[in-house]
Design an enzyme around this catalytic site. Structure first.
Site, PDB file in Angstrom:
ATOM      1  N   ARG A 289       0.844  -1.181   0.000  1.00 37.24           N
ATOM      2  CA  ARG A 289       0.000   0.000   0.000  1.00 37.24           C
ATOM      3  C   ARG A 289       0.884   1.237   0.000  1.00 37.24           C
ATOM      4  NH1 ARG A 289      -3.514  -2.483  -1.851  1.00 37.24           N
ATOM      5  NH2 ARG A 289      -5.654  -2.774  -1.095  1.00 37.24           N
ATOM      6  N   GLU A 318      -2.493   8.375  -4.803  1.00 35.04           N
ATOM      7  CA  GLU A 318      -2.846   7.766  -6.095  1.00 35.04           C
ATOM      8  C   GLU A 318      -4.110   8.427  -6.630  1.00 35.04           C
ATOM      9  OE1 GLU A 318      -3.152   3.514  -6.088  1.00 35.04           O
ATOM     10  OE2 GLU A 318      -1.163   3.238  -5.214  1.00 35.04           O
ATOM     11  N   HIS A 337      -0.490   0.820 -10.168  1.00 34.00           N
ATOM     12  CA  HIS A 337      -1.288  -0.099  -9.342  1.00 34.00           C
ATOM     13  C   HIS A 337      -1.939  -1.181 -10.209  1.00 34.00           C
ATOM     14  CE1 HIS A 337      -3.309  -0.128  -5.130  1.00 34.00           C
ATOM     15  NE2 HIS A 337      -3.227  -1.352  -5.605  1.00 34.00           N
TER      16      HIS A 337
END
Length: 376
Positions: A289, A318, A337
């Site tokens: 993460r 993000e 991601h």
């Protein structure tokens, strides 16, 4: 397309082809024929089975209404097969009365739905990380059953990690850039490095971390790890430490891989103190993460030469803003991601969703139950 510093062009091209040739809805349409059996999935991925059948939980009953995330709308037909007597409803089309009467949700855990769905007994989260769900106050108050998709993406994400490690250690991005200029860069090439004999520290020896460790060991690397649940680990991990040993283990690592879930304890653990503890020439890979890393401290470590390079599939924030220095640093690989976005991972995610729905309907022991207090 223009080359950004250390962006994986080959990986991006492959992922684009997957998106064009194997969209999620077409994978779902063939799910019944292509998915592994439940027994195969449990054995292959080491999925955890609950000790007690779900029918033993107070309030359980075969579900009448199951709310499904908009993002999983394409799976409604295959999910419905597992619960033929239940009404599966896309949350976007659900009425207030249907939400209030819902027994379960798949991919839905918002504060608004939790407040309305007072009969809710089970939430199936459609990913491994559950921080967005467990942070809801009503989750701790009501303690519904929460399951996730842990381990289904581990093999795919582990390949992404090893790919980043190879690109960084072999400077493959440099050669791609020279290739576009038709330059035979044998004499000017940067010094290449082997993975064999190097030490990799896997932070978070869970489903993803275990798969990273397995593949790193196969490359001849020495593997160490940390995990919050204890010191046990597979034979190919030479040492498993507790989270408070992170800095001690980091001093000996040539590569550090962040596979940790996001919890209050892991938020910001990769900070200035951590990066200063690394030996010169170390690499940092992050697929866990983004908020586990203090971005400003990572940029400082890269800019100052403390880190030889970084491979980032997750960042904070993000999406990464276009003015972030990370885009322009020459020793950074950035992927947006996408490390779990492959047909194999999609197949395994769908298989676990289907199997857990079948188990819940039948009252059987569930797979991949999350400890709400611990957050994983």
């Amino acid at each position: 397309m223009p080359i950004r510093p250390r962006v994986l062009l080959a990986a991006a091209t492959t992922l684009s082809l997957y998106a064009l040739l194997a969209p999620a809805h077409s994978l779902a349409a063939n799910a019944s024929a292509q998915e592994p059996s439940a027994a195969q999935l449990i054995e292959r991925l080491g999925l955890r089975t609950a000790a007690q059948p779900v029918r033993a939980r107070p309030g359980w009953r075969p579900p009448r209404i199951v709310l499904v995330s908009e993002q999983l709308h394409h799976l409604l037909p295959v999910l419905q097969q597992q619960a033929p007597r239940a009404k599966l409803i896309d949350i976007a089309a659900a009425t207030p009365r249907e939400i209030a009467a819902a027994d379960a949700t798949i991919g839905v855990c918002s504060a608004q739905v939790l407040a309305q769905a007072k009969q809710l007994q089970w939430i199936q989260w459609p990913a491994a990380g559950v921080e967005r769900c467990v942070q809801q106050p009503l989750m701790r108050e009501r303690q519904p059953l929460l399951t996730n998709l842990q381990r289904t993406m581990g093999p795919t994400m582990a390949e992404h990690v090893l790919g980043m490690m190879l690109v960084l250690s072999r400077h493959l991005d440099y050669f791609l850039k020279e290739q576009q200029q038709a330059v035979w860069a044998q004499d000017s090439a940067p010094r290449l490095a082997d993975l064999e004999g190097r030490t990799v520290l896997v932070v978070g020896l869970g489903g993803i971390g275990t798969e990273v460790a397995r593949r790193a060991h196969a490359f001849g690397m020495r593997v160490t790890a940390t995990r919050a649940s204890g010191r046990t680990g597979p034979d190919y991990v030479s040492y498993v430490g507790l989270p408070d040993e992170l800095l001690k283990l980091a001093k000996d690592a040539d590569f550090v891989v962040n596979c940790a879930p996001l919890t209050p304890q892991t938020t910001g653990i990769f900070n200035r103190e951590f990066f200063e503890s690394l030996k010169p020439g170390a690499y940092f890979i992050s697929v866990g993460r983004g908020r586990s890393t203090v971005t400003a401290d990572l940029i400082a470590a890269l800019s100052g030469g403390k880190l030889a390079g970084a491979g980032l599939d997750v960042v904070d924030p993000e999406p990464l803003p276009s003015d972030s220095p990370l885009w322009r640093l020459p020793n950074v690989i950035i992927t947006p991601h996408v490390s779990a976005d492959t047909p194999l991972a999609e197949e395994q995610r769908t298989a676990l969703l289907r199997e857990n729905l079948r188990r819940y309907v039948a009252g059987e022991p569930m797979l991949s139950v999350v400890d709400i207090e611990r957050g994983y």
